[in-house]
Design an enzyme around this catalytic site. Structure first.
Site, PDB file in Angstrom:
ATOM      1  N   CYS A  11      32.676  -3.246  10.916  1.00 48.72           N
ATOM      2  CA  CYS A  11      32.463  -1.814  10.744  1.00 48.72           C
ATOM      3  C   CYS A  11      32.874  -1.052  11.997  1.00 48.72           C
ATOM      4  O   CYS A  11      33.387  -1.605  12.952  1.00 48.72           O
ATOM      5  CB  CYS A  11      30.984  -1.542  10.463  1.00 48.72           C
ATOM      6  SG  CYS A  11      30.278  -2.544   9.151  1.00 48.72           S
ATOM      7  N   ARG A  59      30.903   1.483   7.263  1.00 42.80           N
ATOM      8  CA  ARG A  59      30.771   0.110   6.802  1.00 42.80           C
ATOM      9  C   ARG A  59      31.988  -0.404   6.045  1.00 42.80           C
ATOM     10  O   ARG A  59      32.516   0.269   5.165  1.00 42.80           O
ATOM     11  CB  ARG A  59      29.543  -0.025   5.887  1.00 42.80           C
ATOM     12  CG  ARG A  59      29.282  -1.466   5.442  1.00 42.80           C
ATOM     13  CD  ARG A  59      27.995  -1.592   4.663  1.00 42.80           C
ATOM     14  NE  ARG A  59      27.670  -2.997   4.430  1.00 42.80           N
ATOM     15  CZ  ARG A  59      27.553  -3.553   3.236  1.00 42.80           C
ATOM     16  NH1 ARG A  59      27.713  -2.824   2.150  1.00 42.80           N
ATOM     17  NH2 ARG A  59      27.272  -4.830   3.113  1.00 42.80           N
ATOM     18  N   LEU A  60      32.418  -1.612   6.434  1.00 38.31           N
ATOM     19  CA  LEU A  60      33.350  -2.421   5.654  1.00 38.31           C
ATOM     20  C   LEU A  60      32.545  -3.591   5.117  1.00 38.31           C
ATOM     21  O   LEU A  60      32.170  -4.491   5.872  1.00 38.31           O
ATOM     22  CB  LEU A  60      34.514  -2.919   6.509  1.00 38.31           C
ATOM     23  CG  LEU A  60      35.448  -3.950   5.857  1.00 38.31           C
ATOM     24  CD1 LEU A  60      36.152  -3.358   4.654  1.00 38.31           C
ATOM     25  CD2 LEU A  60      36.450  -4.479   6.876  1.00 38.31           C
ATOM     26  N   ALA A  61      32.268  -3.598   3.830  1.00 38.48           N
ATOM     27  CA  ALA A  61      31.359  -4.586   3.250  1.00 38.48           C
ATOM     28  C   ALA A  61      32.043  -5.939   3.109  1.00 38.48           C
ATOM     29  O   ALA A  61      33.098  -6.046   2.502  1.00 38.48           O
ATOM     30  CB  ALA A  61      30.863  -4.104   1.892  1.00 38.48           C
ATOM     31  N   VAL A  62      31.423  -6.979   3.679  1.00 35.99           N
ATOM     32  CA  VAL A  62      31.961  -8.339   3.621  1.00 35.99           C
ATOM     33  C   VAL A  62      30.920  -9.322   3.098  1.00 35.99           C
ATOM     34  O   VAL A  62      31.223 -10.207   2.302  1.00 35.99           O
ATOM     35  CB  VAL A  62      32.476  -8.778   5.012  1.00 35.99           C
ATOM     36  CG1 VAL A  62      32.901 -10.236   4.998  1.00 35.99           C
ATOM     37  CG2 VAL A  62      33.641  -7.889   5.446  1.00 35.99           C
ATOM     38  N   GLY A  88      30.232  -6.893  12.792  1.00 36.23           N
ATOM     39  CA  GLY A  88      30.510  -8.291  13.086  1.00 36.23           C
ATOM     40  C   GLY A  88      30.093  -9.224  11.976  1.00 36.23           C
ATOM     41  O   GLY A  88      29.686  -8.809  10.895  1.00 36.23           O
ATOM     42  N   GLU A  89      30.222 -10.493  12.276  1.00 33.10           N
ATOM     43  CA  GLU A  89      29.777 -11.554  11.381  1.00 33.10           C
ATOM     44  C   GLU A  89      29.085 -12.625  12.228  1.00 33.10           C
ATOM     45  O   GLU A  89      29.670 -13.120  13.194  1.00 33.10           O
ATOM     46  CB  GLU A  89      30.949 -12.202  10.635  1.00 33.10           C
ATOM     47  CG  GLU A  89      31.758 -11.238   9.784  1.00 33.10           C
ATOM     48  CD  GLU A  89      31.008 -10.696   8.578  1.00 33.10           C
ATOM     49  OE1 GLU A  89      29.923 -11.230   8.266  1.00 33.10           O
ATOM     50  OE2 GLU A  89      31.512  -9.745   7.964  1.00 33.10           O
ATOM     51  N   ASP A 112      23.370 -10.662   7.475  1.00 32.56           N
ATOM     52  CA  ASP A 112      23.227 -11.122   8.853  1.00 32.56           C
ATOM     53  C   ASP A 112      22.710 -10.008   9.759  1.00 32.56           C
ATOM     54  O   ASP A 112      22.157 -10.267  10.822  1.00 32.56           O
ATOM     55  CB  ASP A 112      24.544 -11.703   9.387  1.00 32.56           C
ATOM     56  CG  ASP A 112      25.718 -10.739   9.289  1.00 32.56           C
ATOM     57  OD1 ASP A 112      25.610  -9.707   8.599  1.00 32.56           O
ATOM     58  OD2 ASP A 112      26.771 -11.024   9.898  1.00 32.56           O
ATOM     59  N   GLY A 390      45.613 -17.059  14.037  1.00 31.71           N
ATOM     60  CA  GLY A 390      45.757 -18.109  15.044  1.00 31.71           C
ATOM     61  C   GLY A 390      45.690 -17.625  16.471  1.00 31.71           C
ATOM     62  O   GLY A 390      45.994 -18.391  17.400  1.00 31.71           O
TER      63      GLY A 390
END
Length: 629
Positions: A11, A59-62, A88-89, A112, A390
């Site tokens: 987000c 918010r970007l919902a993941v 974050g995650e 989370d 990567g």
């Protein structure tokens, strides 16, 4: 007091703490700051205000898509205990939630975000040491009236702050802070020095008064002031494993990092360049089964470039054939691959170039490599919300040319600025073509030396470490702390401009800690770049990729791009009203641009032209006040 419910995701976050006035009615200001983060979080927004704090969130919902609006608050004994705006995650949030329940903590969401809040209530500031993932947050402790700003260990997710007379402002990007009515967009001499040198000084930014929260740090703000706490760093210790064990450990750590980062409640993909790093991630993801029946992959190419490729000083082959080799090799696991084709008209489109500038907040000499990344991510976002990349493998495993060039290794400077190699270009070559008075004021060589000494002072050594190993440890540290932030920031800005989350398995701190302490003699045991990584994934990839030499991110070779870029640069330099007129030494630049620029985006003349154009666009579109005295 206003409140919002639940959530977690990649987000955009903003906030304002002030210990001398009430912020409870500052809706307009916090919403204006939050609005600058709209591209980072297209799915929802929320604000939370109290006497001393105003928090905003896009918010970007993941994960836990339905359970989610931030800022999130949690209660203790019937009153609000803490409030969080978070990006974050946390990859180990399920394990942490189970542990916290054992201590009596209760949860009302599956996110989370709530785990972060409950972990803080349980363990205080040390909670951040238990988080495994990528994150940036602003957490308000209501009872203690203190703000805790935190950032992940490697700095994958950005976070900036600015002190005020009685508190701080913070945001995921500087534009969130600059949107505050009390802030003037100023750039001083140190800011220009940061712009014109090719490294990222930890804690520093281009904009006067705006700092970034350093990776692995907390910034704690209360009535006593602002203080920093370092909770993680690259620590030096003996490496006891033999070569076989080391290779096996690298493989296991990489697999663990990739598999846990495949968890998402939205479409996920990998970014595939045909190089060792992205190919390894793609092969592990495809073979894991976690990502479903088939992994989406995306690669970038330019119209006609593979067919008409011309080897240059930094690239001897195009990417696309290697990409297709990987797709064919791991296709039995299921691969849904797409080549994203870009052309010069798209790259030079003023709308796209302006969008890149506004996403980045500053100009860059790597213009087409930003434009192409921006356009790639736009295409990826049409089908995926999360992408694995990567990035960081070259810095961790020693993939760059300067790890293997003895003159560059021995140079008394940041090795990537060693001027002999075409990929270095002596940093940003335009710094030598500044207005002479400005060049004297900035003293860029002196600034570069000073920053280099600062960086070396942070390195820890083993007792009795022999000089060659000591020097290679220094290079690894410099790469991971002064070069990686530059690359991660580029990828974050260009991806989040489309609401695309990019995860970086090679930035897993467990992998970094382990490989950092592997002796260089073992990292290069077969005399090649990235020996350890190559050995660890040898059974996963086609021989063509395993034997391929390191190749940098691609740039367009289309002569039309060079011609259009050069024409724009010349137009700026011959315009006496151009805002950059007083900064540049126009005559030598115009002489430089009389002949065609290099076909590679790493060429010094082409990078000079990119920065001339970018600098002019920036000064025209941002309300920048230069304070150089």
């Amino acid at each position: 007091m206003s409140s919002a419910a639940r959530g977690s995701a990649m987000c955009g976050i903003v906030g304002w703490a002030d210990f001398d006035r009430s912020l409870a009615a500052e809706h307009a200001t916090i919403r204006a700051m939050t609005a600058t983060m709209a591209l980072r979080g297209p799915d929802d927004e929320g604000v939370w205000l109290d006497e001393r704090i105003a928090l905003g969130h896009r918010r970007l919902a993941v994960i836990d898509i339905r359970g989610g609006v931030q800022p999130m608050s949690v209660q203790r004994d019937g009153t609000v205990a803490a409030v969080l705006t978070y990006s974050g995650e946390i990859y180990n949030f399920r394990e942490l939630r189970t542990e916290l329940r054992g201590y009596g903590q209760t949860f009302r969401t599956d996110s989370d975000t709530e785990v972060v809040l409950r972990a803080y209530l349980q363990w205080g500031d040390s909670f951040v040491e238990r988080l495994r993932g990528i994150f940036a947050f602003g957490l308000w402790d209501c009872a203690r009236e203190r703000l805790v700003l935190g950032r992940d260990r490697i700095g994958v997710k950005p976070l900036y702050y600015r002190r005020t007379a009685h508190g701080v402002l913070f945001a995921s990007e500087p534009k969130g802070i600059l949107a505050h009515p009390g802030v003037t967009t100023e750039v001083d001499a140190d800011g220009l020095r940061e712009l014109l040198t090719h490294f990222k000084s930890p804690g520093r930014t281009l904009y006067r008064g705006v700092s970034d929260v350093r990776p692995g740090h907390l910034v704690i703000v209360d009535r006593a002031g602002v203080r920093k706490h370092r909770y993680w760093s690259l620590r030096t210790q003996e490496h006891a494993d033999d070569l076989d064990t080391t290779v096996s450990t690298v493989r296991n750590l990489l697999e663990d990092a990739v598999v846990e980062q495949l968890v998402a409640d939205v479409p996920l993909c990998t970014l595939l360049s045909g190089g060792l790093d992205s190919s390894a991630i793609t092969a592990i993801a495809a073979g894991s089964g976690v990502a479903g029946p088939g992994v989406r992959t995306y690669a970038i190419d330019f119209v006609g470039q593979t067919e008409n490729f011309r080897p240059d000083a930094v690239r001897d082959q195009p990417d696309t054939p290697f990409v297709h080799d990987v797709v064919a090799h791991v296709g039995s696991h299921g691969i849904d691959h797409r080549d994203i084709m870009l052309d010069t008209a798209m790259m030079m489109d003023p709308l796209h170039r302006t969008s890149v500038l506004l996403a980045n907040d500053l100009p860059t000499p790597m213009g087409d490599m930003y434009q192409s990344l921006y356009l790639l991510f736009r295409a990826v976002r049409e089908h995926s919300t999360v992408a694995l990349s990567g990035e960081v493998a070259d810095e961790v495993f020693g993939g760059y040319w300067w790890f293997h060039d003895q003159e560059a290794v021995a140079a008394d400077t940041f090795p990537w600025l060693f001027p002999r190699h075409p990929a270095a270009g002596g940093g940003n070559p335009i710094v030598e073509l500044l207005d002479p008075d400005l060049a004297a004021l900035l003293d860029l060589p002196g600034y570069q030396t000073h920053r280099y000494r600062d960086a070396l002072a942070e390195v820890e050594y083993l007792p009795g470490e022999d000089p060659p190993e000591r020097r290679m440890r220094e290079l690894s540290y410099l790469a991971q702390t002064w070069w990686v932030p530059f690359l991660l920031d580029r990828k974050d800005r260009m991806s989040m401009a489309h609401g695309l989350e990019v995860r970086v398995p090679f930035a897993d701190h467990r992998l970094l800690e382990y490989v950092y302490n592997v002796p260089w003699s073992m990292k290069s045991f077969d005399g090649r770049e990235k020996s350890l990584l190559r050995a660890a994934v040898a059974d996963l990839l086609p021989d063509s990729v395993l034997q391929r030499r390191k190749s940098p991110y691609p740039s367009t070779q289309d002569t039309r791009y060079e011609q259009m870029l050069r024409a724009r640069a010349v137009g700026i330099l011959t315009d006496p009203a151009a805002p950059s007129a007083g900064l540049l030494n126009a005559k030598p630049l115009l002489e430089l641009f009389e002949s065609p620029l290099e076909s590679s985006g790493f060429g010094p003349r082409r990078r000079s032209a990119e920065l001339v154009v970018g600098l002019d666009d920036w000064l025209r579109r941002y309300p920048v006040q230069l304070r150089l005295a």
